[in-house]
Design a protein around this motif. Structure first.
Motif, PDB file in Angstrom:
ATOM      1  N   ALA A  35       5.751   7.486  15.980  1.00  0.00           N
ATOM      2  CA  ALA A  35       6.235   6.738  14.825  1.00  0.00           C
ATOM      3  C   ALA A  35       5.384   5.500  14.601  1.00  0.00           C
ATOM      4  CB  ALA A  35       7.702   6.337  15.028  1.00  0.00           C
ATOM      5  N   TYR A  36       5.360   5.031  13.340  1.00  0.00           N
ATOM      6  CA  TYR A  36       4.612   3.831  12.968  1.00  0.00           C
ATOM      7  C   TYR A  36       5.522   2.916  12.165  1.00  0.00           C
ATOM      8  CZ  TYR A  36       0.365   6.139  14.535  1.00  0.00           C
ATOM      9  OH  TYR A  36      -0.575   6.758  15.314  1.00  0.00           O
ATOM     10  N   LEU A  37       5.279   1.616  12.278  1.00  0.00           N
ATOM     11  CA  LEU A  37       6.051   0.630  11.535  1.00  0.00           C
ATOM     12  C   LEU A  37       5.193   0.066  10.408  1.00  0.00           C
ATOM     13  CD1 LEU A  37       7.777  -1.397  14.408  1.00  0.00           C
ATOM     14  CD2 LEU A  37       8.601   0.652  13.217  1.00  0.00           C
ATOM     15  N   HIS A  38       5.704   0.179   9.176  1.00  0.00           N
ATOM     16  CA  HIS A  38       5.055  -0.380   7.993  1.00  0.00           C
ATOM     17  C   HIS A  38       5.859  -1.608   7.600  1.00  0.00           C
ATOM     18  CE1 HIS A  38       2.741   3.429   7.128  1.00  0.00           C
ATOM     19  NE2 HIS A  38       3.686   3.870   7.942  1.00  0.00           N
ATOM     20  N   ILE A  39       5.211  -2.762   7.553  1.00  0.00           N
ATOM     21  CA  ILE A  39       5.910  -4.035   7.411  1.00  0.00           C
ATOM     22  C   ILE A  39       5.559  -4.642   6.053  1.00  0.00           C
ATOM     23  CG2 ILE A  39       6.242  -6.315   8.453  1.00  0.00           C
ATOM     24  CD1 ILE A  39       5.270  -4.865  11.118  1.00  0.00           C
ATOM     25  N   PHE A  40       6.612  -4.976   5.262  1.00  0.00           N
ATOM     26  CA  PHE A  40       6.428  -5.387   3.867  1.00  0.00           C
ATOM     27  C   PHE A  40       7.046  -6.748   3.597  1.00  0.00           C
ATOM     28  CE2 PHE A  40       6.379  -0.794   3.929  1.00  0.00           C
ATOM     29  CZ  PHE A  40       5.400  -0.444   3.012  1.00  0.00           C
ATOM     30  N   PHE A  49       5.433  -7.394  -4.065  1.00  0.00           N
ATOM     31  CA  PHE A  49       5.596  -6.344  -3.061  1.00  0.00           C
ATOM     32  C   PHE A  49       4.238  -5.994  -2.458  1.00  0.00           C
ATOM     33  CE2 PHE A  49       5.698  -1.970  -1.655  1.00  0.00           C
ATOM     34  CZ  PHE A  49       6.940  -1.839  -1.041  1.00  0.00           C
ATOM     35  N   LYS A  50       4.128  -6.090  -1.141  1.00  0.00           N
ATOM     36  CA  LYS A  50       2.896  -5.675  -0.473  1.00  0.00           C
ATOM     37  C   LYS A  50       3.167  -5.390   0.998  1.00  0.00           C
ATOM     38  CE  LYS A  50       1.177 -10.297   0.788  1.00  0.00           C
ATOM     39  NZ  LYS A  50       0.022 -11.224   0.748  1.00  0.00           N
ATOM     40  N   GLN A  51       2.349  -4.501   1.558  1.00  0.00           N
ATOM     41  CA  GLN A  51       2.406  -4.227   2.990  1.00  0.00           C
ATOM     42  C   GLN A  51       1.507  -5.226   3.705  1.00  0.00           C
ATOM     43  OE1 GLN A  51       2.436  -0.119   4.590  1.00  0.00           O
ATOM     44  NE2 GLN A  51       0.635  -0.692   5.774  1.00  0.00           N
ATOM     45  N   ILE A  52       2.087  -5.954   4.662  1.00  0.00           N
ATOM     46  CA  ILE A  52       1.293  -6.966   5.361  1.00  0.00           C
ATOM     47  C   ILE A  52       0.760  -6.466   6.693  1.00  0.00           C
ATOM     48  CG2 ILE A  52       2.550  -8.855   4.284  1.00  0.00           C
ATOM     49  CD1 ILE A  52       3.918  -9.225   7.089  1.00  0.00           C
ATOM     50  N   THR A 105       2.178  -6.219  23.494  1.00  0.00           N
ATOM     51  CA  THR A 105       2.910  -7.101  22.580  1.00  0.00           C
ATOM     52  C   THR A 105       1.981  -7.800  21.592  1.00  0.00           C
ATOM     53  OG1 THR A 105       4.555  -7.497  24.302  1.00  0.00           O
ATOM     54  CG2 THR A 105       4.522  -9.041  22.469  1.00  0.00           C
ATOM     55  N   TYR A 106       2.376  -7.777  20.309  1.00  0.00           N
ATOM     56  CA  TYR A 106       1.662  -8.485  19.246  1.00  0.00           C
ATOM     57  C   TYR A 106       2.617  -9.494  18.614  1.00  0.00           C
ATOM     58  CZ  TYR A 106      -2.123  -5.100  19.521  1.00  0.00           C
ATOM     59  OH  TYR A 106      -3.169  -4.341  19.963  1.00  0.00           O
ATOM     60  N   LYS A 107       2.062 -10.509  17.971  1.00  0.00           N
ATOM     61  CA  LYS A 107       2.897 -11.494  17.294  1.00  0.00           C
ATOM     62  C   LYS A 107       2.438 -11.670  15.843  1.00  0.00           C
ATOM     63  CE  LYS A 107       0.262 -15.635  18.646  1.00  0.00           C
ATOM     64  NZ  LYS A 107       0.338 -16.964  19.296  1.00  0.00           N
ATOM     65  N   PHE A 108       3.377 -12.100  14.994  1.00  0.00           N
ATOM     66  CA  PHE A 108       3.073 -12.332  13.585  1.00  0.00           C
ATOM     67  C   PHE A 108       2.491 -13.732  13.419  1.00  0.00           C
ATOM     68  CE2 PHE A 108       6.037  -8.900  13.456  1.00  0.00           C
ATOM     69  CZ  PHE A 108       5.678  -8.164  12.344  1.00  0.00           C
ATOM     70  N   VAL A 109       1.317 -13.789  12.796  1.00  0.00           N
ATOM     71  CA  VAL A 109       0.658 -15.060  12.504  1.00  0.00           C
ATOM     72  C   VAL A 109       0.161 -14.992  11.062  1.00  0.00           C
ATOM     73  CG1 VAL A 109      -1.204 -16.652  13.094  1.00  0.00           C
ATOM     74  CG2 VAL A 109      -0.094 -15.318  14.910  1.00  0.00           C
ATOM     75  N   ASP A 110       0.759 -15.825  10.192  1.00  0.00           N
ATOM     76  CA  ASP A 110       0.331 -15.869   8.783  1.00  0.00           C
ATOM     77  C   ASP A 110       0.253 -14.478   8.165  1.00  0.00           C
ATOM     78  OD1 ASP A 110       0.089 -18.632   8.971  1.00  0.00           O
ATOM     79  OD2 ASP A 110      -2.003 -18.515   9.632  1.00  0.00           O
ATOM     80  N   GLU A 111       1.316 -13.723   8.306  1.00  0.00           N
ATOM     81  CA  GLU A 111       1.463 -12.394   7.711  1.00  0.00           C
ATOM     82  C   GLU A 111       0.416 -11.389   8.196  1.00  0.00           C
ATOM     83  OE1 GLU A 111       1.971 -12.484   3.477  1.00  0.00           O
ATOM     84  OE2 GLU A 111       4.006 -13.263   3.668  1.00  0.00           O
ATOM     85  N   ALA A 141      -9.123  -9.427  21.920  1.00  0.00           N
ATOM     86  CA  ALA A 141      -7.931  -9.305  21.075  1.00  0.00           C
ATOM     87  C   ALA A 141      -8.252  -8.633  19.754  1.00  0.00           C
ATOM     88  CB  ALA A 141      -7.318 -10.684  20.838  1.00  0.00           C
ATOM     89  N   LYS A 142      -7.280  -7.910  19.239  1.00  0.00           N
ATOM     90  CA  LYS A 142      -7.438  -7.238  17.951  1.00  0.00           C
ATOM     91  C   LYS A 142      -6.428  -7.787  16.956  1.00  0.00           C
ATOM     92  CE  LYS A 142      -8.959  -2.825  19.911  1.00  0.00           C
ATOM     93  NZ  LYS A 142      -8.655  -1.380  20.032  1.00  0.00           N
ATOM     94  N   LYS A 143      -6.745  -7.671  15.683  1.00  0.00           N
ATOM     95  CA  LYS A 143      -5.825  -8.060  14.626  1.00  0.00           C
ATOM     96  C   LYS A 143      -5.419  -6.839  13.836  1.00  0.00           C
ATOM     97  CE  LYS A 143      -7.537 -12.798  13.935  1.00  0.00           C
ATOM     98  NZ  LYS A 143      -8.066 -13.751  12.943  1.00  0.00           N
ATOM     99  N   TYR A 144      -4.249  -6.917  13.191  1.00  0.00           N
ATOM    100  CA  TYR A 144      -3.766  -5.841  12.322  1.00  0.00           C
ATOM    101  C   TYR A 144      -3.486  -6.389  10.943  1.00  0.00           C
ATOM    102  CZ  TYR A 144      -3.332  -2.498  16.084  1.00  0.00           C
ATOM    103  OH  TYR A 144      -3.591  -1.621  17.096  1.00  0.00           O
TER     104      TYR A 144
END
Length: 353
Positions: A165-170, A176-179, A228-234, A350-353
Motif C-alpha cells: 500500500a501507498y499513502l497519497h497525502i493532499f 487541491f494538490k498532492q504534497i 521514519t520520515y517527518k513533514f517539513v514545509d509540505e 537522507a532522501k526527500k519525498y
C-alpha cells in the motif's frame, strides 16, 4: 372481527415493549458507524452517502452479487472540493474496514465509468479522478489518521502477498494538490499508527523498506522494517534526528545477554568444527546477522561493530574450505558489511519525498 383487531393491537404493543427492552449494544454500534469523520485542521469532513457498508445485509449482497451497479460509499468535503468514493455492488465486502470511505474497481468491464474516486471542484465539475491519483490501484480509501493531522490521506492498495500500500497525502489550501507520496506501508493497518507526532510536535510517518542480505540471498531472508520520515514545509524528509534522539537504551542484563551471544558465535568459530562455507551460512541465517542488523536499523552502529568484533575472531581467516569472496576474510567481511550499510540503511544519505 373485534377480537381479531384486538389481537393484532396486542401483538403490536408487545413487540414495541420488547423492542424497548432489547440490549442497546447493537444500536449503539450502528450509531457510532453513522458518526461523520472529521479532520478540522485539514478542513476535511466526511459523511456516509447512499449506502453504509455496515448496513448492507447478506441477502442484499447475494441478490446483487456479480451485478455492476455502482454504489456510493461516502463523500467528503475537503476545503472547496468534494471527494466521492464508489464501488460496485459485487464488491461490498472488499473494503478493509466496513466503516472506511472506500472505492473499489470492478473486476468486470463496466457499462458505467469504473472510477472508485472522483474529485469535484467548487462548481461541481470533476477535475481529478482515481486514475490521476494511482492508475493501477484496485482499492483507494480514506486513511484515518489522528484528527489533528493537517492533510487528507488516501491509501492505495496494490494487493500482493504483503498487501503493498501507498499513502497519497493532499492539501486543499489554497488549492487541491498532492504534497507527498510515501510507501510502501503495511497494507493491512487501518489504525493510523504509522502517522503520528512526537514530543516536539513534528508529524511523522513510517515507510517500510525491504533490504537484501549483502550476498542477495533468498527473498525469505531479506529484511523488512520501517524508516521514519517527518513533514517539513509540505514535503517529507527522513527523521534522522528523531531517530537518534529516541535510541533504544539497553539494560545491563540485555547487554550481558548480547555479549553471551557473541561469545557463543566466537567459540563456534574458534573450535573450527565447520568449514568456512558452513560458518558463513550460520552467520547470515542466524543470530549474528539478525543482531547486527537490528543495531544498524536502530541507528546504533557502534554497538553493531562492537558485536561484530566480539563475535568474529581473527581465527575465522584460518578456517578450512572456501566462502563467497565478499566473506573471504574477517577484514573483507567487515568492508562488505560497511558498504552494505551505506547503500541500504536509514542513517546514510537522507532522501526527500
Amino acid at each position: 372481527m373485534k377480537k381479531l383487531l384486538l389481537s393484532f393491537l396486542a401483538i403490536g404493543t408487545i413487540s414495541y415493549i420488547v423492542s424497548l427492552n432489547l440490549d442497546q449494544t447493537e444500536n449503539a454500534i450502528l450509531a457510532v458507524a453513522e458518526v461523520p469523520y472529521e479532520q478540522e485542521s485539514a478542513d476535511l469532513y466526511c459523511e456516509k452517502d447512499n449506502r453504509d457498508l455496515s448496513l448492507i445485509s447478506e441477502d442484499y449482497y447475494n441478490d446483487f452479487e456479480g451485478n455492476n451497479e455502482r454504489i456510493s460509499t461516502g463523500k467528503c468535503k475537503f476545503g472547496d472540493y468534494q471527494i466521492e468514493f464508489y464501488q460496485h455492488s459485487g464488491k461490498v465486502n472488499a473494503c478493509h474496514d466496513e466503516l472506511a470511505f472506500c472505492g473499489i474497481i470492478s473486476d468486470s468491464k463496466p457499462s458505467i465509468p469504473n472510477l472508485p474516486v472522483i474529485v469535484k471542484d467548487i462548481n461541481g465539475d470533476v477535475f481529478k479522478t482515481s486514475e490521476d491519483i494511482s492508475e493501477k490501484a484496485a482499492v483507494i480509501e480514506l486513511f484515518r489518521v489522528p484528527t489533528s493531522f493537517p492533510y487528507m490521506v488516501l491509501r492505495t492498495n496494490l494487493g500482493g502477498a504483503r498487501s503493498t500500500a501507498y499513502l497519497h497525502i493532499f492539501t486543499a489550501k489554497p488549492t487541491f494538490k498532492q504534497i507527498a507520496l510515501i510507501g510502501p506501508v503495511s497494507g493491512w493497518r487501518d489504525d493510523g499508527k504509522y502517522i503520528y507526532s512526537n514530543d516536539k510536535g513534528e508529524w511523522l510517518v513510517d515507510k517500510f523498506v525491504t533490504v537484501p542480505t549483502p550476498h542477495l540471498s533468498a527473498l525469505s531472508d531479506w529484511l523488512h522494517f520501517p524508516v521514519t520520515y517527518k513533514f517539513v514545509d509540505e514535503h517529507l524528509e527522513r527523521a534522522d534526528q528523531h531517530k537518534k534522539a529516541n535510541l533504544k537504551v539497553y539494560s545491563e542484563t540485555e547487554l550481558e545477554g548480547i555479549d553471551e551471544e557473541a561469545l557463543q558465535i566466537r567459540a563456534l568459530i574458534d573450535a573450527q568444527t565447520n568449514s568456512k562455507w558452513d560458518i558463513t551460512n550460520l552467520l547470515f541465517s542466524g543470530k549474528f546477522f539478525w543482531r547486527f542488523t537490528d543495531f544498524i536499523y536502530q541507528g546504533q552502529e557502534d554497538l553493531a561493530w562492537q558485536f561484530f568484533e566480539q563475535a568474529i575472531p581473527d581465527s575465522y581467516d584460518m578456517l578450512s574450505g572456501y566462502a563467497d569472496s565478499m566473506y573471504a576474510t574477517k577484514s573483507v567481511m567487515r568492508e562488505t558489511m560497511k558498504n552494505w550499510i551505506e547503500e541500504y540503511f536509514p542513517l546514510g544519505v537522507a532522501k526527500k519525498y
